[in-house]
Design a protein around this motif. Structure first.
Motif, short mmCIF file in Angstrom:
data_model
loop_
_atom_site.label_atom_id
_atom_site.label_comp_id
_atom_site.label_asym_id
_atom_site.label_seq_id
_atom_site.Cartn_x
_atom_site.Cartn_y
_atom_site.Cartn_z
N THR A 1 -10.82 -35.18 -16.84
CA THR A 1 -11.66 -34.49 -17.81
C THR A 1 -12.83 -35.40 -18.16
O THR A 1 -12.79 -36.12 -19.15
N PRO A 2 -13.82 -35.41 -17.33
CA PRO A 2 -14.94 -36.33 -17.54
C PRO A 2 -15.61 -36.07 -18.89
O PRO A 2 -15.75 -34.91 -19.30
N PRO A 3 -15.95 -37.12 -19.61
CA PRO A 3 -16.62 -36.96 -20.89
C PRO A 3 -18.04 -36.42 -20.67
O PRO A 3 -18.52 -36.39 -19.54
N ASP A 4 -18.65 -36.02 -21.75
CA ASP A 4 -19.98 -35.44 -21.65
C ASP A 4 -21.01 -36.53 -21.46
O ASP A 4 -21.62 -37.01 -22.40
#
Ligand SMILES: Nc1ncnc2c1ncn2[C@@H]1O[C@H](COP(=O)(O)OP(=O)(O)O)[C@@H](O)[C@H]1O
Ligand SMILES: [Mg+2]
Lengths: 527, 197
Positions: free
Chosen positions: A64-67
């Motif tokens: 879940t890559p960060p923004d």
């Protein structure tokens, strides 16, 4: 100014060290092949980046890559949760202990301690390692992103056979020409070049059809151009010194053996040649071609009709080569040796005879005899305690044809490559298919200069026997497609990637040979 | 040095935190702000993590009074005694101390003393304290009535105001958090979302 890149976090002497990149250093600015220094607690290490990779502290980040479109979040995560690592092979200690202080850079025997700071190597560091140009060191190129000179120790270079590799169009010829100039300039050795594509003696054209000068133009007094194709050379306005003719009677069984594959000969046909020379002596080739059927052969020869036909077909191919004559008007070997003895470099142009059979035949035939003469001279010199002949370097292209595992054991080139400088003769081999060269021959080579190779087997072949081979694999396959080379071996203190020194501009010629200046001026008069 | 704002007085204290009553109703230092109190030799630093306003007498709850008023202020104007019946308090988590002019980012040997005065720290002091981000670890590990991401982000926002380059301070703090919370991505994201500029 040296820029801090990161800190050492793990590693070993065998495998190199892992460096965690500082968040302030962008991973995208790193490149394999670049030099770094590592400030250990007691010593300073010098090494090369051999791999660059990405890491995350938490695998969830990859899921879940960060923004990271948000620059703030991207900046925070860079170097902490997400970080870059460099793989560095420390190869030399450049300061910090007594030996390095007295004798300069030394091979590493340990690794820097945990969290030692890694910096980009400075110009001074690189100079300290690769030396400056002097009577025996020749400037061959510049390291990646640096203006410093990387110099080859030519005295070391000519002690062994060496190789220039790379796939087609990557700069082998340009690099070899530079090496020849180096040897010429520093007088480290005298050269004999079997110039298959006529690129070393007189001017030729580069890929962009620009004229590129060659050795005879730069060093007119130190180079003699021999040609097999008198007409072609004349058309190209080459000032040649000697026209090579080879007599049928000079061709020996060993020459035919090396041509077995090229001429499509059977093993039996090669075997027959030995019988035929024993029977007919020097005229064997013409005699053999004169026979119309096996029945005409002397009785004590055991050669079948099919073998004879196979052999005759092959010999006929050779006989069609226009530079082959019944008996040569002059002795080429003697002429070559005269020039070499006088310290003049000999370049033999093949002109339009770029056929591989012609090349193998001539190179092998001449080298065998020249080597024999060198051998005699060296042995004599040893007996009489006199000076041995000048070191000779023989340059051959398409080297795998001479040095493949099948023939390397028998040919003169295999012998020269293996015996190092016993008789003061070494090879400079140029090849685009190093995997085709016998591995023992490869391992005997002192220094290898290799441009881009993309075939896995060729990469393996070139790097056979190198410590940390896998690391250099990635370096080698990431070279640019032109004018970049990985150099390793005896003539450099450690493996190095260079952008090969510029060759071909008026400026570059001046750097090589001040004497070419006069010649250029004369040329201008004619324009 | 400029007059430092006095905001209250310690009425409850333990090793890890203290509670102060404000001198004026509702004059509570903001959530996450840095306050200090001192005894004879040690200055204690705390970060405001919670605040309450309640009836002075624990058993008498205030009642709604504004049915016939048009504005909230009217209530206080018509019943001036109210400000005397209510009180504001805040809790501060001890995050460091100063002894012999040296700053420590860990707990002092003794808790605060009851009735010691509590001051709001000046921007200069906040900046000095923020040189080290070790206090973040204390904030993250304390069990408090407020969620730690709320407290951490509030204190960082507060502190960043005392720095000449608030963004640079927040990035540095963010990096510290990324390391402290390397196993807790969700909490990290929650905090970063609250402090991003
Ligand atoms: N050192 C160099 N200086 C200038 N140009 C170069 C250099 N090395 C390679 N090149 C360019 O790359 C082309 C191919 O080089 P070349 O040596 O002919 O390749 P190869 O022999 O490997 O097939 C040249 O024609 C030239 O344009
Ligand atoms: Mg070439």
């Amino acid at each position: 100014m040296s820029e801090r890149l990161g800190i050492v976090v793990s590693g070993s002497l065998n495998k190199g060290v892992e460096v965690k990149l500082d968040s302030s250093a962008s991973i995208e600015d790193m490149a394999v092949g670049r030099f770094v220094t590592i400030e250990g607690a007691k010593r300073r290490f010098f090494g090369m980046i051999t791999d660059v990779s990405l890491g995350v502290t938490d695998q969830k980040l990859s899921l879940t890559p960060p923004d990271t479109t948000d620059p703030f979040i991207a900046e925070v995560l860079a170097g902490t949760s997400t970080f870059g690592t460099l793989h560095v092979s420390p190869t030399l200690v450049i300061s910090g202990d007594a030996t390095t202080m007295l004798e300069g850079p030394q091979p590493v025997k340990t690794v820097p301690s945990h969290f030692s700071v890694v910096k980009q190597a400075t110009q001074q560091d690189v100079e300290l390692v690769f030396g400056t140009e002097d009577e025996k060191r020749f400037f061959i190129g510049t390291p990646l992103d640096m203006e410093t000179k990387v110099c080859l120790d030519l005295e070391e270079l000519v002690k062994r056979s060496n190789g220039v590799f790379g796939k087609s169009g990557t700069g082998k010829t340009f690099l070899a020409r530079l090496l020849l100039i180096g040897m010429l300039q520093k007088g480290a050795a005298v050269n004999l070049v079997f110039d298959m594509h006529s690129e070393y003696g007189w001017e030729s054209r580069d890929e962009r059809r620009r004229k590129v000068k060659a050795l005879k133009q730069l060093f007119p007094s130190k180079v003699a151009v021999f040609t097999l194709d008198e007409e072609g050379s004349r058309r190209r306005k080459v000032s040649t010194d000697f026209v090579v003719r080879i007599g049928y009677d000079e061709i020996e069984p060993a020459d035919i053996a090396l041509l077995r594959q090229t001429l499509n000969l059977t093993e039996l046909a090669v075997e027959a040649v030995y019988q035929l020379t024993r029977k007919f002596g020097r005229s064997w080739l013409e005699d053999t071609l004169g026979i119309t059927s096996a029945e005409e052969l002397p009785e004590d020869l055991n050669i079948h009709e099919s073998t004879l036909q196979n052999l005759q077909r092959g010999l006929a191919t050779l006989k069609r080569l226009p530079f082959l004559v019944a008996s040569a008007p002059d002795n080429t070997v003697k002429r070559i040796l005269e020039y070499l003895d006088a310290g003049t470099n000999v370049i033999l142009e093949f002109g339009r005879y770029t056929d591989i059979a012609a090349y193998i035949l001539v190179a092998n035939l001449l080298t065998r005899r020249i080597h024999a003469r060198y051998r005699e001279a060296t042995e004599k010199a040893m007996g009489e305690d006199a000076a041995p002949p000048r070191p000779l370097v023989i340059t051959i292209e398409e080297a795998h044809r001479f040095l493949n595992p099948e023939v390397a054991g028998q040919t003169i080139f295999g012998t020269i490559a293996r015996e190092m400088r016993k008789y003061n003769v070494t090879l400079l081999v140029i090849d685009q298919r190093p995997s085709g060269i016998d591995s023992e021959v490869m391992s005997q080579m002192g220094t290898k200069l290799t441009c881009l190779l993309d075939n896995e087997r060729d990469v393996d072949g070139v790097l056979a026997g190198v410590i940390n081979k896998n690391e250099f694999k990635s370096v080698l396959s990431k070279l640019e497609s032109k004018q970049q080379a990985l150099i390793f071996g005896h003539a450099v203190p450690m493996p190095v990637v260079v952008r090969t020194r510029e060759y071909g501009s008026a400026e570059s010629y001046k750097g090589f040979a001040p004497e070419s200046q006069a010649e250029e001026d004369i040329e201008k008069l004619w324009e | 040095m400029a007059e430092i704002e006095r905001v209250g007085e310690v009425i409850e204290a333990s090793t890890t935190d203290f509670v102060a009553q404000c001198y004026e109703l509702y004059e509570i230092p903001p959530l996450g702000s840095l306050v200090k109190t001192r005894d004879s030799s040690v200055e204690l630093y705390g970060i405001v993590y919670n605040a309450t306003t309640t009836s002075l007498e624990p058993h008498r709850r205030p009642i709604a009074r504004g049915k016939d008023e048009t504005a909230e202020e009217e209530i206080y104007r018509s019943s001036p005694q109210l400000t005397k019946l209510l009180r504001s308090e805040f809790g501060a988590l001890v995050v460091g101390h100063k002894k012999d002019n040296k700053l420590y980012h860990h707990l002092p040997p003794q808790p605060a003393r009851i009735h010691s005065f509590v001051h709001l720290c000046s921007p200069q002091e906040v900046k000095e304290f923020g040189q080290s981000l070790d206090f973040l670890n204390i904030l993250l590990n304390a069990s408090l009535p407020v969620a730690s991401e709320e407290l951490v982000s509030a204190s960082l926002r507060q502190m960043s105001q005392a720095h000449p380059d608030p963004r640079a301070f927040l990035v540095a703090a963010g990096k510290e958090l990324a390391i402290l919370l390397s196993g807790n991505l969700n909490q990290l994201k929650a905090i970063l979302g609250r402090i991003k500029q």
